[in-house]
Structures are given as C-alpha cells and as structure tokens.
Design a protein around this motif. Structure first.
Motif, short mmCIF file in Angstrom:
data_model
loop_
_atom_site.label_atom_id
_atom_site.label_comp_id
_atom_site.label_asym_id
_atom_site.label_seq_id
_atom_site.Cartn_x
_atom_site.Cartn_y
_atom_site.Cartn_z
N LEU A 85 1.15 -1.27 -0.07
CA LEU A 85 -0.12 -0.25 0.16
C LEU A 85 1.06 1.73 -0.04
CD1 LEU A 85 -2.72 -0.63 3.00
CD2 LEU A 85 -2.69 -1.20 0.26
N GLY A 86 0.38 2.40 -1.07
CA GLY A 86 0.89 3.61 -0.47
C GLY A 86 0.79 4.32 0.69
N PHE A 87 1.48 5.18 0.77
CA PHE A 87 1.20 5.61 2.78
C PHE A 87 -0.53 6.48 2.55
CE2 PHE A 87 1.75 10.14 2.01
CZ PHE A 87 1.87 10.85 0.84
N THR A 88 -1.04 6.65 1.57
CA THR A 88 -2.71 7.21 1.63
C THR A 88 -3.66 6.03 2.10
OG1 THR A 88 -2.71 6.92 -0.83
CG2 THR A 88 -1.50 8.98 0.27
N ALA A 89 -2.85 5.49 1.74
CA ALA A 89 -4.12 4.15 1.92
C ALA A 89 -4.16 3.02 2.78
CB ALA A 89 -4.04 3.09 0.51
N ALA A 90 -5.68 3.02 3.07
CA ALA A 90 -5.52 1.84 4.94
C ALA A 90 -5.53 0.53 3.74
CB ALA A 90 -6.78 2.58 4.75
N LYS A 91 -7.07 0.81 3.20
CA LYS A 91 -7.36 -0.95 2.08
C LYS A 91 -6.63 -0.51 1.11
CE LYS A 91 -10.06 -3.72 4.54
NZ LYS A 91 -11.47 -3.78 4.77
N LYS A 92 -6.77 -1.76 0.12
CA LYS A 92 -6.27 -1.37 -1.55
C LYS A 92 -6.79 -3.23 -1.99
CE LYS A 92 -3.86 -0.62 -5.46
NZ LYS A 92 -2.00 -0.34 -5.73
N TYR A 93 -7.90 -2.82 -3.52
CA TYR A 93 -7.76 -3.84 -4.04
C TYR A 93 -7.70 -4.08 -5.01
CZ TYR A 93 -11.01 -5.60 0.18
OH TYR A 93 -11.35 -5.38 1.22
N ASP A 94 -6.85 -4.61 -6.80
CA ASP A 94 -6.89 -4.74 -7.99
C ASP A 94 -6.97 -5.65 -8.13
OD1 ASP A 94 -4.55 -2.72 -7.45
OD2 ASP A 94 -3.18 -4.20 -7.00
N ILE A 95 -8.22 -5.71 -9.50
CA ILE A 95 -8.73 -6.34 -10.71
C ILE A 95 -7.75 -7.21 -11.86
CG2 ILE A 95 -10.18 -7.01 -11.96
CD1 ILE A 95 -12.24 -4.93 -10.41
N GLU A 96 -7.17 -8.03 -11.36
CA GLU A 96 -6.55 -8.42 -12.71
C GLU A 96 -6.90 -9.53 -13.73
OE1 GLU A 96 -2.29 -7.91 -9.43
OE2 GLU A 96 -3.10 -9.91 -10.34
N MET A 97 -5.97 -9.77 -14.72
CA MET A 97 -6.73 -10.42 -16.28
C MET A 97 -5.63 -11.29 -16.64
SD MET A 97 -9.50 -7.66 -18.09
CE MET A 97 -10.12 -9.35 -18.82
N TRP A 98 -6.72 -12.14 -16.44
CA TRP A 98 -4.85 -13.19 -16.67
C TRP A 98 -4.46 -12.49 -18.27
CZ3 TRP A 98 -0.59 -15.67 -15.72
CH2 TRP A 98 -0.31 -16.65 -16.42
N ALA A 99 -2.95 -13.01 -19.16
CA ALA A 99 -2.99 -11.95 -20.58
C ALA A 99 -2.19 -13.73 -20.67
CB ALA A 99 -2.29 -11.26 -20.79
N PRO A 100 -2.49 -15.07 -21.48
CA PRO A 100 -2.16 -16.15 -21.95
C PRO A 100 -0.38 -15.76 -22.54
CG PRO A 100 -3.50 -16.07 -22.73
CD PRO A 100 -3.90 -15.13 -22.05
N GLY A 101 -0.57 -14.80 -23.57
CA GLY A 101 0.29 -14.81 -24.45
C GLY A 101 2.12 -14.50 -23.46
N CYS A 102 1.14 -13.90 -22.71
CA CYS A 102 2.53 -13.15 -21.86
C CYS A 102 2.86 -13.67 -20.43
CB CYS A 102 3.04 -11.52 -21.94
SG CYS A 102 0.72 -10.19 -20.72
N GLN A 103 2.11 -14.68 -20.22
CA GLN A 103 1.69 -15.36 -19.37
C GLN A 103 1.78 -14.61 -17.97
OE1 GLN A 103 1.65 -19.56 -19.23
NE2 GLN A 103 0.56 -18.80 -21.00
N GLU A 104 1.09 -13.57 -17.49
CA GLU A 104 1.14 -12.98 -16.91
C GLU A 104 -0.71 -12.75 -16.42
OE1 GLU A 104 2.99 -9.67 -16.54
OE2 GLU A 104 3.90 -9.11 -18.21
N TRP A 105 -0.44 -12.03 -14.98
CA TRP A 105 -1.66 -11.31 -14.92
C TRP A 105 -1.64 -9.60 -15.18
CZ3 TRP A 105 -6.42 -13.62 -13.57
CH2 TRP A 105 -5.16 -14.75 -12.77
N LEU A 106 -2.79 -9.58 -15.87
CA LEU A 106 -2.05 -7.42 -15.91
C LEU A 106 -3.32 -6.83 -14.93
CD1 LEU A 106 -2.17 -8.08 -20.26
CD2 LEU A 106 -0.13 -8.01 -18.38
N GLU A 107 -3.00 -6.20 -14.06
CA GLU A 107 -3.37 -5.12 -13.21
C GLU A 107 -4.39 -4.42 -14.14
OE1 GLU A 107 -3.64 -1.30 -10.68
OE2 GLU A 107 -1.67 -3.03 -10.27
N ILE A 166 -7.19 -9.87 -26.56
CA ILE A 166 -6.56 -10.44 -27.98
C ILE A 166 -5.76 -11.62 -27.34
CG2 ILE A 166 -4.69 -10.06 -29.13
CD1 ILE A 166 -5.31 -6.24 -29.61
N GLU A 167 -5.01 -11.68 -26.59
CA GLU A 167 -4.69 -12.72 -26.34
C GLU A 167 -5.29 -13.71 -25.84
OE1 GLU A 167 -1.15 -12.54 -22.98
OE2 GLU A 167 -0.42 -10.91 -24.80
N ASN A 168 -6.50 -14.04 -25.78
CA ASN A 168 -7.02 -14.97 -24.63
C ASN A 168 -8.77 -15.16 -26.11
OD1 ASN A 168 -7.76 -15.58 -21.35
ND2 ASN A 168 -7.26 -13.15 -22.03
N TYR A 169 -8.36 -13.98 -26.90
CA TYR A 169 -9.16 -15.14 -28.17
C TYR A 169 -8.46 -15.56 -29.62
CZ TYR A 169 -13.89 -14.01 -25.52
OH TYR A 169 -14.48 -13.95 -23.96
#
Length: 127
Positions: A25-47, A95-98
C-alpha cells in the motif's frame, strides 16, 4: 469495483480480485483492491483496475468535512481513490485470450454489438 468485475465476467476472461497486503500500500491508503486479468501470451496477470480506501487521509489534506447532523461537530469524510478499467491492458487480455492459431481474433459475444457485427478480426494482410 463491482462494475469492473462484471465486465471481466462478461468478457469471459480469467480474472481475480486481490486485496493488497499492507506492504504493497502507498502511504495514503488503508486498504486496496486490484482487479487482474490473465494474459496467456505473456503468461502474467495484468492489473486492469485498482481501488484504495484512503479513509480520512486525503480529506484532511483538502479539509473536506461534513456534519452528521445539524449542530454536530464536523467530521472528515472518508475518500476512495479508484480507476476504471485500463483499456490497453483489457484489450491485451481480450486479444491474447481470443486469438486463434491462424492469428485471427474472435470477438467475445459481449463486444459484438459494439463492433458493427464483426465476429473475427483478421490481420492487415487480409484487408
């Protein structure tokens, strides 16, 4: 945040909701959530989206207050710092998933009404 998750579900792309640990967390945040999608071409989760609860931190700096009832002492509001979906990263995930073996990209059903009925995107050599 819920709208972002609904879009991920509608696109039928693997996604996840992450509650960030305090060390991320940055110093301003008390709580943080991210949504990530899977990109199979680069084999990573993208925020693709982020939402932080900053509680009173930003309100104190901006002196944003409210009165819970007439005559009551003013209180600082709690603030949220959030983003919509990051379109370039979402498009990468789409693009990577389809993408098919021949390089074409089949449009997800949910996007077809906004694509003028286009079901498959082909490379420039077809144009």
């Amino acid at each position: 945040m819920q709208d972002g998750l609904d879009i991920c579900r509608g696109l039928e792309i693997p996604h996840r909701l992450i509650q960030m640990c305090t060390g991320d967390l940055g110093f301003t945040a008390a709580k943080k959530y991210d949504i990530e999608m899977w990109a199979p071409g680069c084999q990573e989760w993208l925020e693709v989206s982020s939402l932080s609860n900053c509680e009173e931190f930003q309100a104190r700096r901006a002196n944003v207050r409210y009165r819970p009832e007439p005559g009551a002492r003013p209180r600082f509001v709690h603030t949220l710092n959030g983003s919509g979906l990051a379109l370039p990263r979402v498009m990468i995930a789409v693009i990577e998933n389809y993408q098919q073996a021949d390089g074409t990209v089949v449009m997800p059903d949910v996007l077809r009404p906004w694509m003028g009925g286009v079901e498959v995107i082909r490379g420039p050599e077809v144009w």
